[in-house]
Design a protein around this motif. Structure first.
Motif, mmCIF file in Angstrom:
data_model
loop_
_atom_site.group_PDB
_atom_site.id
_atom_site.type_symbol
_atom_site.label_atom_id
_atom_site.label_comp_id
_atom_site.label_asym_id
_atom_site.label_seq_id
_atom_site.Cartn_x
_atom_site.Cartn_y
_atom_site.Cartn_z
ATOM 1 N N THR A 27 0.832 -1.202 0.000
ATOM 2 C CA THR A 27 0.000 0.000 0.000
ATOM 3 C C THR A 27 0.864 1.248 0.000
ATOM 4 N N GLU A 28 1.915 1.239 0.808
ATOM 5 C CA GLU A 28 2.811 2.391 0.874
ATOM 6 C C GLU A 28 3.494 2.634 -0.474
ATOM 7 N N MET A 29 3.867 1.551 -1.154
ATOM 8 C CA MET A 29 4.509 1.716 -2.458
ATOM 9 C C MET A 29 3.526 2.259 -3.492
ATOM 10 N N TRP A 30 2.278 1.783 -3.453
ATOM 11 C CA TRP A 30 1.265 2.319 -4.372
ATOM 12 C C TRP A 30 1.083 3.823 -4.143
ATOM 13 N N LEU A 31 0.971 4.223 -2.874
ATOM 14 C CA LEU A 31 0.737 5.631 -2.555
ATOM 15 C C LEU A 31 1.946 6.489 -2.893
ATOM 16 N N LEU A 32 3.123 5.963 -2.673
ATOM 17 C CA LEU A 32 4.328 6.697 -3.031
ATOM 18 C C LEU A 32 4.370 6.976 -4.526
ATOM 19 N N TYR A 188 17.815 0.227 -4.475
ATOM 20 C CA TYR A 188 18.220 0.664 -3.141
ATOM 21 C C TYR A 188 17.630 2.034 -2.811
ATOM 22 N N TRP A 189 17.671 2.953 -3.771
ATOM 23 C CA TRP A 189 17.134 4.290 -3.513
ATOM 24 C C TRP A 189 15.613 4.249 -3.324
ATOM 25 N N HIS A 190 14.959 3.331 -4.014
ATOM 26 C CA HIS A 190 13.507 3.204 -3.849
ATOM 27 C C HIS A 190 13.173 2.803 -2.411
ATOM 28 N N MET A 191 13.997 1.959 -1.801
ATOM 29 C CA MET A 191 13.786 1.597 -0.399
ATOM 30 C C MET A 191 13.917 2.838 0.488
ATOM 31 N N THR A 195 10.818 4.375 2.865
ATOM 32 C CA THR A 195 10.968 4.556 4.314
ATOM 33 C C THR A 195 10.798 6.019 4.713
ATOM 34 N N ALA A 196 11.319 6.938 3.902
ATOM 35 C CA ALA A 196 11.154 8.369 4.192
ATOM 36 C C ALA A 196 9.678 8.740 4.154
ATOM 37 N N PHE A 197 8.946 8.196 3.188
ATOM 38 C CA PHE A 197 7.511 8.454 3.091
ATOM 39 C C PHE A 197 6.786 7.885 4.305
ATOM 40 N N ARG A 198 7.197 6.733 4.734
ATOM 41 C CA ARG A 198 6.536 6.062 5.861
ATOM 42 C C ARG A 198 6.669 6.870 7.152
ATOM 43 N N TYR A 237 16.666 -2.231 4.023
ATOM 44 C CA TYR A 237 15.370 -1.658 4.401
ATOM 45 C C TYR A 237 15.199 -1.657 5.916
ATOM 46 N N GLY A 238 15.633 -2.739 6.561
ATOM 47 C CA GLY A 238 15.541 -2.811 8.015
ATOM 48 C C GLY A 238 16.401 -1.766 8.704
#
Length: 280
Positions: A27-32, A188-191, A195-198, A237-238
């Motif tokens: 969901t977060e990736m869709w919204l991003l 890597y940058w997409h991760m 996370t910044a969006f989250r 990501y972790g």
């Protein structure tokens, strides 16, 4: 396609997710990726639909009226209209975020729709317990001139000079020393973006770059010291989540904000949606 109406829990076979956490991530990736394709009011409707799809991850069979009533209750009867919600559904269908099925009662009359959330089609977060051959640790540790030359010979692989301009150059220069192809660097940058969006800090560009570089260096250190990292992307990501959580808590402490954000949209705590005022 029309299916028989039933309780939401009986629609488990329509779920594309193994857990609520996995549904959160997609969901977060869709919204991003598509947040700006929706109006503020439509985003309110979409996020509420996401919350109603939490019981069975990614599946919702609630009536539109029930969803709208929930929104109106939160916003003191200043929610969104049915037409706004329907426009959101149409956009979400066109973008591939959801699939809508019509349902019917036993007597053949039409019932509420079934909304099935789809997996994000690309740049998916890898499962930490599985080995992804594209990101095997051995690829990082055994990189040598012969292997690099072999990569360049593959017509489907582009080197770091083809990385999107949206990825900061300092990050590219660091990652290319270990992963030279453009797709991996962008992964890597997409991760970092996710996370910044989250943690609601997408506007803190300098801090985001600083965190991403520190996190990647920590990843490389872990790999070289232990050789136990099976999936570098998942491990990265972790690390990012820990760094961004600390950064966010420091920001909250500095401004004296009493309430923390929810770190997912559907973890049972109402997210911070103050920036999303219902608006036609």
């Amino acid at each position: 396609m029309s299916i028989k109406s039933r309780n939401t829990e009986e629609f488990k076979q329509f779920s594309q997710f193994s857990s609520l956490q996995e549904f959160n991530q997609h969901t977060e990736m869709w919204l991003l990726e598509h947040k700006h394709d929706f109006t503020k009011g439509e985003l309110v409707g979409l996020k509420r639909l996401v919350r109603f799809a939490a019981k069975v991850p990614g599946v919702c069979n609630a009536k539109i009226g029930t969803i709208l009533k929930s929104i109106h209750a939160q916003y003191d009867d200043n929610g969104i209209s049915r037409s706004t919600f329907k426009r959101m559904i149409l956009k979400a269908k066109e973008l591939g975020i959801i699939t809508v099925f019509e349902t019917e009662r036993k007597n053949g009359s039409q019932s509420s729709n079934l909304y099935q959330f789809n997996r994000f089609p690309s740049n998916e977060l890898p499962k930490e317990e599985k080995m992804n051959h594209q990101y095997k640790t051995s690829n990082l540790l055994k990189t040598n001139n012969q292997k690099i030359n072999k990569r360049y010979e593959e017509p489907s692989t582009l080197d770091y000079s083809y990385v999107s301009s949206r990825v900061p150059q300092p990050f590219v220069h660091l990652v290319k020393c270990f992963f030279s192809d453009a797709k991996t660097i962008e992964e890597y940058w997409h991760m970092v973006q996710i996370t910044a969006f989250r943690f609601e800090c997408t506007n803190d560009t300098e801090e985001i770059l600083d965190i991403s570089i520190h996190a990647f260096r920590q990843l490389i250190g872990k790999i070289k010291r232990t050789h136990l990292v099976k999936n570098p992307i998942a491990y990265f990501y972790g690390i990012l989540k820990n760094y961004f959580k600390t950064f966010y808590l420091d920001k909250v402490s500095a401004v004296g904000t009493p309430t923390l954000i929810s770190h997912s949209f559907i973890d049972g705590i109402e997210p911070n949606w103050d920036w999303l005022q219902p608006n036609e």
